[in-house]
Design a protein around this motif. Structure first.
Motif, mmCIF file in Angstrom:
data_model
loop_
_atom_site.group_PDB
_atom_site.id
_atom_site.type_symbol
_atom_site.label_atom_id
_atom_site.label_comp_id
_atom_site.label_asym_id
_atom_site.label_seq_id
_atom_site.Cartn_x
_atom_site.Cartn_y
_atom_site.Cartn_z
ATOM 1 N N ALA A 275 -28.648 -9.222 -96.741
ATOM 2 C CA ALA A 275 -29.198 -8.380 -95.683
ATOM 3 C C ALA A 275 -28.704 -8.811 -94.309
ATOM 4 O O ALA A 275 -28.447 -7.976 -93.438
ATOM 5 N N ALA A 276 -28.554 -10.125 -94.107
ATOM 6 C CA ALA A 276 -28.030 -10.608 -92.832
ATOM 7 C C ALA A 276 -26.626 -10.073 -92.598
ATOM 8 O O ALA A 276 -26.259 -9.714 -91.467
ATOM 9 N N GLY A 277 -25.820 -10.006 -93.662
ATOM 10 C CA GLY A 277 -24.480 -9.452 -93.524
ATOM 11 C C GLY A 277 -24.482 -7.985 -93.134
ATOM 12 O O GLY A 277 -23.555 -7.505 -92.482
ATOM 13 N N LEU A 278 -25.537 -7.264 -93.504
ATOM 14 C CA LEU A 278 -25.621 -5.841 -93.169
ATOM 15 C C LEU A 278 -25.798 -5.627 -91.672
ATOM 16 O O LEU A 278 -25.396 -4.584 -91.144
ATOM 17 N N ILE A 279 -26.424 -6.585 -91.002
ATOM 18 C CA ILE A 279 -26.692 -6.422 -89.563
ATOM 19 C C ILE A 279 -25.805 -7.346 -88.733
ATOM 20 O O ILE A 279 -26.134 -7.676 -87.601
ATOM 21 N N GLY A 283 -27.035 -14.708 -87.289
ATOM 22 C CA GLY A 283 -27.459 -15.038 -85.932
ATOM 23 C C GLY A 283 -28.487 -14.105 -85.333
ATOM 24 O O GLY A 283 -29.041 -14.389 -84.268
ATOM 25 N N THR A 284 -28.760 -12.980 -85.998
ATOM 26 C CA THR A 284 -29.702 -12.009 -85.429
ATOM 27 C C THR A 284 -30.888 -11.730 -86.346
ATOM 28 O O THR A 284 -31.593 -10.747 -86.152
ATOM 29 N N MET A 285 -31.121 -12.583 -87.331
ATOM 30 C CA MET A 285 -32.161 -12.310 -88.326
ATOM 31 C C MET A 285 -33.302 -13.312 -88.214
ATOM 32 O O MET A 285 -33.173 -14.466 -88.613
ATOM 33 N N PRO A 286 -34.455 -12.896 -87.694
ATOM 34 C CA PRO A 286 -35.598 -13.813 -87.564
ATOM 35 C C PRO A 286 -36.406 -13.883 -88.844
ATOM 36 O O PRO A 286 -36.241 -13.067 -89.765
ATOM 37 N N ILE A 296 -44.832 -21.414 -90.085
ATOM 38 C CA ILE A 296 -43.621 -21.946 -89.473
ATOM 39 C C ILE A 296 -42.657 -20.790 -89.239
ATOM 40 O O ILE A 296 -42.358 -20.025 -90.154
ATOM 41 N N PHE A 297 -42.169 -20.677 -88.021
ATOM 42 C CA PHE A 297 -41.229 -19.618 -87.672
ATOM 43 C C PHE A 297 -39.829 -20.209 -87.631
ATOM 44 O O PHE A 297 -39.588 -21.235 -86.988
ATOM 45 N N GLU A 298 -38.894 -19.554 -88.313
ATOM 46 C CA GLU A 298 -37.548 -20.078 -88.472
ATOM 47 C C GLU A 298 -36.606 -18.916 -88.751
ATOM 48 O O GLU A 298 -37.039 -17.844 -89.187
ATOM 49 N N PRO A 299 -35.298 -19.079 -88.491
ATOM 50 C CA PRO A 299 -34.352 -18.007 -88.779
ATOM 51 C C PRO A 299 -34.494 -17.497 -90.203
ATOM 52 O O PRO A 299 -34.732 -18.258 -91.143
ATOM 53 N N GLY A 300 -34.342 -16.167 -90.369
ATOM 54 C CA GLY A 300 -34.592 -15.541 -91.660
ATOM 55 C C GLY A 300 -33.532 -15.803 -92.703
ATOM 56 O O GLY A 300 -33.805 -15.777 -93.902
ATOM 57 N N ALA A 301 -32.298 -16.026 -92.276
ATOM 58 C CA ALA A 301 -31.213 -16.411 -93.188
ATOM 59 C C ALA A 301 -30.898 -17.865 -92.880
ATOM 60 O O ALA A 301 -30.433 -18.193 -91.785
ATOM 61 N N ARG A 302 -31.164 -18.739 -93.825
ATOM 62 C CA ARG A 302 -31.269 -20.160 -93.530
ATOM 63 C C ARG A 302 -29.925 -20.879 -93.616
ATOM 64 O O ARG A 302 -29.612 -21.544 -94.604
ATOM 65 N N PRO A 316 -28.186 -17.795 -80.445
ATOM 66 C CA PRO A 316 -29.590 -18.210 -80.558
ATOM 67 C C PRO A 316 -30.564 -17.063 -80.819
ATOM 68 O O PRO A 316 -31.770 -17.275 -80.834
ATOM 69 N N THR A 317 -30.047 -15.850 -81.047
ATOM 70 C CA THR A 317 -30.919 -14.676 -81.169
ATOM 71 C C THR A 317 -31.937 -14.826 -82.284
ATOM 72 O O THR A 317 -33.122 -14.514 -82.108
ATOM 73 N N ALA A 318 -31.515 -15.284 -83.477
ATOM 74 C CA ALA A 318 -32.449 -15.399 -84.600
ATOM 75 C C ALA A 318 -33.590 -16.359 -84.265
ATOM 76 O O ALA A 318 -34.754 -16.083 -84.573
ATOM 77 N N MET A 319 -33.253 -17.475 -83.622
ATOM 78 C CA MET A 319 -34.293 -18.445 -83.252
ATOM 79 C C MET A 319 -35.188 -17.877 -82.151
ATOM 80 O O MET A 319 -36.412 -18.069 -82.173
#
Length: 375
Positions: A275-279, A283-286, A296-302, A316-319
């Motif tokens: 899914a991260a590759g789709l968008i 770097g843009t997936m929270p 705990i909040f962390e980037p969605g694609a680890r 830094p967008t995902a963070m």
């Protein structure tokens, strides 16, 4: 805050009214959050674990943006690293999270060697029983991507499946790895997915599985999801299921068909990266991980980003967007909206993009532009 009284959700054991924190805190796992984040002198104390690779840089970006937006959050920072095997550092971070009940975290490196320690990321989620992982994949205006109108939520069970970590050598040259699926934990992640759909006006929940081959384990996961759906279908939510390999193909061909997706742990790790590759990248997936009393909040694609760590080129967008989710969780909606709008305005302008998005802007330059765009 704690003086207000709320009705507990109907459960076999909890049916009375007790004093609770407000029930509308964003994406918390249960409406009846019994304890809530810690607030002193008008400010919330949040555990910050920058992580490895690009983690320290993107965490610094969040701190600068929060400071510029006068966010009433004090970070209690723990520089835990997966490159260390120190159990002391891990336990200090765990105690901080237990004390503060909410954290912001980068991704910790996990060694691939069989002699290396187990994943600290998994350890934190299991220790605090943060069973629900939520990753948000949505197109952002100004960011080029292969698909348009992508807006899906990936919810993965966070504590069992292949990530149970139960492996052993039965005889030399033969390794057995146990996959654990239980009815109890499947039911709670299924309810989380349907509750999420209700709270966020989502219309479809898709169960991702491999029940055609793993008839007992994934068969149980699918059967329980279907049973839970029967309790929600009168509320206008639809349900379907899809085999995981077909899901991968459908995601890259027509991702718009998906809304909320629920699945066991390993499938969730794979699907969130697809899914991260789709968008246009990680770097843009929270994202976030939620439990009964902790989040705990962390980037969605680890992804750790060890290869570019310290080079001031990370996005830094995902963070930052994970930080926005954190602020909504704390009911700091005005601050969350101001920062979110500044991020979207910066990306939408198209002239301050990091390298992963086709630009040549550094992490610090991008962060400064966001700060300038905070209304």
């Amino acid at each position: 805050m704690l003086s207000r009284t709320y009705k507990l959700l109907a459960t076999p054991r909890l049916t009375s009214s007790i004093k609770l924190a407000p029930i509308n805190r964003g994406l918390n796992t249960l409406h009846d959050d019994l304890f809530g984040p810690k607030k002193y002198g008008g400010k919330f104390t949040v555990t910050l674990i920058p992580g490895d690779g690009v983690g320290p840089e993107v965490a610094t970006s969040v701190k600068k943006v929060f400071e510029a937006a006068s966010v009433p959050v004090v970070f209690e920072q723990h520089n835990l690293s997966g490159e260390s095997d120190s159990s002391v550092d891990v336990e200090r971070a765990v105690e901080s999270l237990k004390r503060n009940r909410v954290g912001l975290k980068g991704i910790l490196y996990t060694p691939t060697s069989s002699k290396g320690h187990a994943s600290f990321n998994v350890h934190l989620r299991k220790t605090l029983d943060m069973y629900a992982s939520v990753s948000l994949a949505k197109n952002i205006e100004g960011v080029q991507s292969r698909h348009k109108n992508v807006d899906l939520v990936i919810i993965r069970e966070n504590t069992e499946g292949e990530y149970a970590g139960l492996e052993h050598v039965s005889i030399p040259g033969v390794v057995e790895s146990l996959k654990i699926i239980t009815q109890e934990r499947t039911e709670r992640i299924a309810r989380y997915a349907f509750d999420y759909a209700l709270k966020n006006n989502r219309k479809l929940v898709t169960c991702v599985h491999k029940a055609n081959i793993m008839k007992l384990s994934d068969g149980l996961f699918l059967r329980v999801c279907r049973q839970v759906y029967n309790e929600y279908k009168h509320l206008g939510i639809d349900f379907n299921d899809m085999i995981v390999d077909n899901t991968s193909m459908q995601l890259v061909s027509r991702p718009q068909q998906f809304d909320v997706m629920v699945m066991p742990n390993l499938y969730g790790s794979i699907v969130s990266n697809v899914a991260a590759g789709l968008i246009n990248g990680v770097g843009t997936m929270p994202g976030a991980s939620f439990g009964r009393n902790y989040a705990i909040f962390e980037p969605g694609a680890r992804h750790v980003g060890m290869d570019i760590g310290g080079s001031n080129v990370a996005n830094p967008t995902a963070m930052l967007m994970s930080g926005v989710m954190l602020l909504k969780h704390l009911e700091l909606h005005d601050h969350a909206d101001r920062i979110n709008n500044a991020i979207l305005r910066t990306l939408g302008m198209g002239d301050y993009l990091t390298r992963d998005l086709g630009g040549n802007c550094s992490t610090s330059e991008f962060t400064k532009k966001i700060i300038n765009n905070i209304a």
